[in-house]
Write a protein that holds these residues in place. Sequence first.
Motif, mmCIF file in Angstrom:
data_model
loop_
_atom_site.group_PDB
_atom_site.id
_atom_site.type_symbol
_atom_site.label_atom_id
_atom_site.label_comp_id
_atom_site.label_asym_id
_atom_site.label_seq_id
_atom_site.Cartn_x
_atom_site.Cartn_y
_atom_site.Cartn_z
ATOM 1 N N CYS A 1 0.836 -1.226 0.137
ATOM 2 C CA CYS A 1 -0.052 0.094 0.038
ATOM 3 C C CYS A 1 0.923 1.099 -0.115
ATOM 4 C CB CYS A 1 -0.984 -0.136 1.106
ATOM 5 S SG CYS A 1 -2.187 -1.607 1.212
ATOM 6 N N ASP A 2 0.261 2.335 -0.541
ATOM 7 C CA ASP A 2 1.127 3.424 -1.022
ATOM 8 C C ASP A 2 0.641 4.541 -0.753
ATOM 9 O OD1 ASP A 2 3.481 4.827 -1.963
ATOM 10 O OD2 ASP A 2 3.642 3.697 -3.760
ATOM 11 N N ARG A 3 1.296 5.827 -0.719
ATOM 12 C CA ARG A 3 0.560 7.263 -0.626
ATOM 13 C C ARG A 3 -0.015 7.467 -2.138
ATOM 14 N NH1 ARG A 3 2.004 5.803 4.466
ATOM 15 N NH2 ARG A 3 1.914 7.550 5.763
ATOM 16 N N PRO A 4 -0.341 8.578 -2.289
ATOM 17 C CA PRO A 4 -0.876 8.978 -3.652
ATOM 18 C C PRO A 4 0.394 9.331 -4.408
ATOM 19 C CG PRO A 4 -2.653 9.765 -1.959
ATOM 20 C CD PRO A 4 -1.461 9.259 -1.407
ATOM 21 N N VAL A 5 0.395 9.355 -5.855
ATOM 22 C CA VAL A 5 1.536 9.517 -6.610
ATOM 23 C C VAL A 5 1.865 11.077 -6.377
ATOM 24 C CG1 VAL A 5 2.160 9.793 -9.048
ATOM 25 C CG2 VAL A 5 0.829 7.717 -8.449
ATOM 26 N N SER A 6 1.103 12.036 -6.165
ATOM 27 C CA SER A 6 1.457 13.208 -5.857
ATOM 28 C C SER A 6 2.377 13.544 -4.872
ATOM 29 C CB SER A 6 0.052 14.168 -5.623
ATOM 30 O OG SER A 6 -0.523 13.508 -4.635
ATOM 31 N N ALA A 7 2.459 12.496 -3.813
ATOM 32 C CA ALA A 7 3.388 12.707 -2.673
ATOM 33 C C ALA A 7 4.713 12.326 -3.113
ATOM 34 C CB ALA A 7 2.870 11.852 -1.600
ATOM 35 N N SER B 1 3.483 -7.262 -12.539
ATOM 36 C CA SER B 1 3.289 -6.244 -11.571
ATOM 37 C C SER B 1 2.019 -5.234 -12.133
ATOM 38 C CB SER B 1 4.463 -5.342 -11.161
ATOM 39 O OG SER B 1 5.071 -4.662 -12.301
ATOM 40 N N ALA B 2 1.624 -4.361 -11.093
ATOM 41 C CA ALA B 2 0.734 -3.233 -11.609
ATOM 42 C C ALA B 2 0.449 -2.367 -10.335
ATOM 43 C CB ALA B 2 -0.809 -4.149 -11.824
ATOM 44 N N GLN B 3 0.012 -1.293 -10.652
ATOM 45 C CA GLN B 3 -0.246 -0.234 -9.835
ATOM 46 C C GLN B 3 -1.703 0.411 -10.016
ATOM 47 O OE1 GLN B 3 2.830 2.540 -8.703
ATOM 48 N NE2 GLN B 3 4.233 2.123 -10.338
ATOM 49 N N LEU B 4 -2.416 0.364 -8.770
ATOM 50 C CA LEU B 4 -3.911 0.971 -8.805
ATOM 51 C C LEU B 4 -3.905 2.125 -7.728
ATOM 52 C CD1 LEU B 4 -5.806 -2.689 -8.737
ATOM 53 C CD2 LEU B 4 -5.354 -1.103 -10.739
ATOM 54 N N SER B 5 -4.859 2.921 -8.052
ATOM 55 C CA SER B 5 -5.109 4.155 -7.287
ATOM 56 C C SER B 5 -6.678 3.938 -6.976
ATOM 57 C CB SER B 5 -4.971 5.347 -7.708
ATOM 58 O OG SER B 5 -5.225 6.362 -7.204
ATOM 59 N N GLY B 6 -6.855 3.998 -5.377
ATOM 60 C CA GLY B 6 -8.421 4.050 -5.135
ATOM 61 C C GLY B 6 -9.024 5.419 -5.590
ATOM 62 N N ALA B 7 -8.221 6.337 -6.284
ATOM 63 C CA ALA B 7 -8.862 7.480 -6.464
ATOM 64 C C ALA B 7 -9.126 7.689 -7.875
ATOM 65 C CB ALA B 7 -7.682 8.763 -6.258
ATOM 66 N N GLU B 8 -9.011 6.636 -8.692
ATOM 67 C CA GLU B 8 -9.196 6.704 -9.962
ATOM 68 C C GLU B 8 -9.478 5.170 -10.446
ATOM 69 O OE1 GLU B 8 -5.972 8.421 -11.873
ATOM 70 O OE2 GLU B 8 -4.557 6.718 -11.739
ATOM 71 N N ALA C 1 -2.212 2.712 -4.232
ATOM 72 C CA ALA C 1 -2.231 3.906 -3.854
ATOM 73 C C ALA C 1 -3.458 4.311 -3.074
ATOM 74 C CB ALA C 1 -1.941 5.055 -4.974
ATOM 75 N N PHE C 2 -3.480 4.535 -2.019
ATOM 76 C CA PHE C 2 -4.472 5.053 -1.196
ATOM 77 C C PHE C 2 -4.597 6.330 -0.525
ATOM 78 C CE2 PHE C 2 -5.324 0.113 0.083
ATOM 79 C CZ PHE C 2 -6.156 -0.099 -1.246
#
Length: 580
Positions: A104-110, A132-139, A172-173
């Motif tokens: 789990c990660d911070r948003p990409v903007s951080a 591998s993959a990257q996902l965001s809870g914001a999109e 990213a959460f």
Amino acid sequence: MTATACARAVAAALVELGVRHVVLSPGSRSAPLAFAWEALARQSKVELHVRIDERGAAYLALGLAKATRTVVPVVTTSGTAVGNLLPAVMEASHAGVPIMILSCDRPVSALHTGANQVTDQGGLFDRFVRASAQLSGAEGSVATWVHQVGRLVAGAVGVRSADPGPVHLNLAFAEPLTPDDEHWPEVRPTVVEPHRAPPSADDPAPVLEWGVPAAPWSNLPEGYAADAAPEPRTVVLVGDCPPETGRLAWQTAVDAGLPLLSEPSGNARRTPAIRGYRLLLGTELGERIERVLLFGHPTLSRPVSRLLARDDVEIIAVTDGARWIDPGCRVTRVVDRIDPPPGDPAWLRAWRDADDRLLPALDAESGRAAPSEPTPLNGLAVAGAVWHAATRTRQSQESGRGHNLVIGSSHPVRDLDLAPVLGTAPPAYANRGLAGIDGTIATAAGIALATGPTTLLLGDLTFLHDAGSLLIGPLERRPDLRVVVVNDDGGSIFHILEQGAADHAAAFERIFGTPTGARLGPLAAGYGWAHRELTTLTDLRAALAEPIRGTELVEMRITREDRRGQAARLARAGEAAVRA
């Protein structure tokens, strides 16, 4: 879109795709996934295992995945927590074990702002993961999240690639990280069928992706038999592999009447396997080998490595995966099945006769030659007792959840390599992908949780390296795990290597022997494990005969001073057995 919605979609999709065990290391940024998995665990859809140390958690997932042959996710928060997973990911990559990293990660903007616990962790494992993959809870949406989960699960089990291994999903959460009132989404993961190459009109046998015929011996290309010796002297060599592969290797050797040379975690080390094969490979008998049928991952001994590097030996690797082991770069063919012609009975008899002549020396070194006399404790004796006990327990089990054996690296696995060959053998596991001592206790705990009562045999340094994995919280299901520590206060393996020669005696103890003086009893007690220190082989055998219930540490103190002398005596015994 919210972090909760994303976490629930990911968790639900994984359950739909067959995930039944999940390992969680708590943290703040991973809270959405923690809540999701805890809710599914309360519904008995998964079993959740919580461990506070990420390194041990990853190896616990490795053990669970080894035993179940299914994808096991391990959940971490951001920052250094993710980095602690690397050793287990490396082992899983080289051993082909399907663990899934859910970091789990911070948003990409951080990124690159200096914000707390923020680093570029998305591609941290890219050299070792299958996908591998990257996902965001914001999109994104439920459909896009579930698609990526399905793709990674397929990559982990190798359903299309025949190349299983670890995968990495970085999520990213953004806040809020605690559950809201959203409903659980309906998920429909893609069903991915295994790859099956269509049979050709000329050759109806199945083939691997790279076009190597997966055919019986009779289907090898025209002229193949003419290129080989009339009756090539063939052996079946089995390295570390799952039980089902070991059974196939054993059956191949038995059906063809070929010498069977199996490492302890090759799961083929039972009658009629050659007990002292390692000592015979360096003799004139070993020099006569012309063909090797190779199963699994053999890395245990230098005689095996030298055999696989010889340019006068034909090596055929038997594997149903996309990778094969070729440390000497001498493999000539790769097949997923093989049906060799019957071997020369005289060739098999030569190996069995030499092995029989070795038995007195092996028994003498392991203390079995004179059972009425006090038996000196050494690594061979302890290993033999453990092997006997695990085999006896396995024979007495009426259910499929029988006794398992996990073997630590360095000297214990090499001692087991000379243990008596019996009529049956327990399912045996070892982290031989990279043969490290990392995470051995955690791996054994995962295997025990997945399959039932388990014995772990390891040395004191391997034990101390993973002592943190003794910590199992009171809210967690404890495995039925007996840990047998051969405590010789240091690194005995170096005594038999070049570093152990007399020329290096002045420096040896500090930089290779590395005594610790650690007291294992208080350490075990502090973590809530039962502990007993035994001093005789008779006491050890009695302890091993008891049922395994809960977590227990059995400590056997031995000396490592005679390790080099013992290795020399055994090498001479191997030569004498062939010359006789």
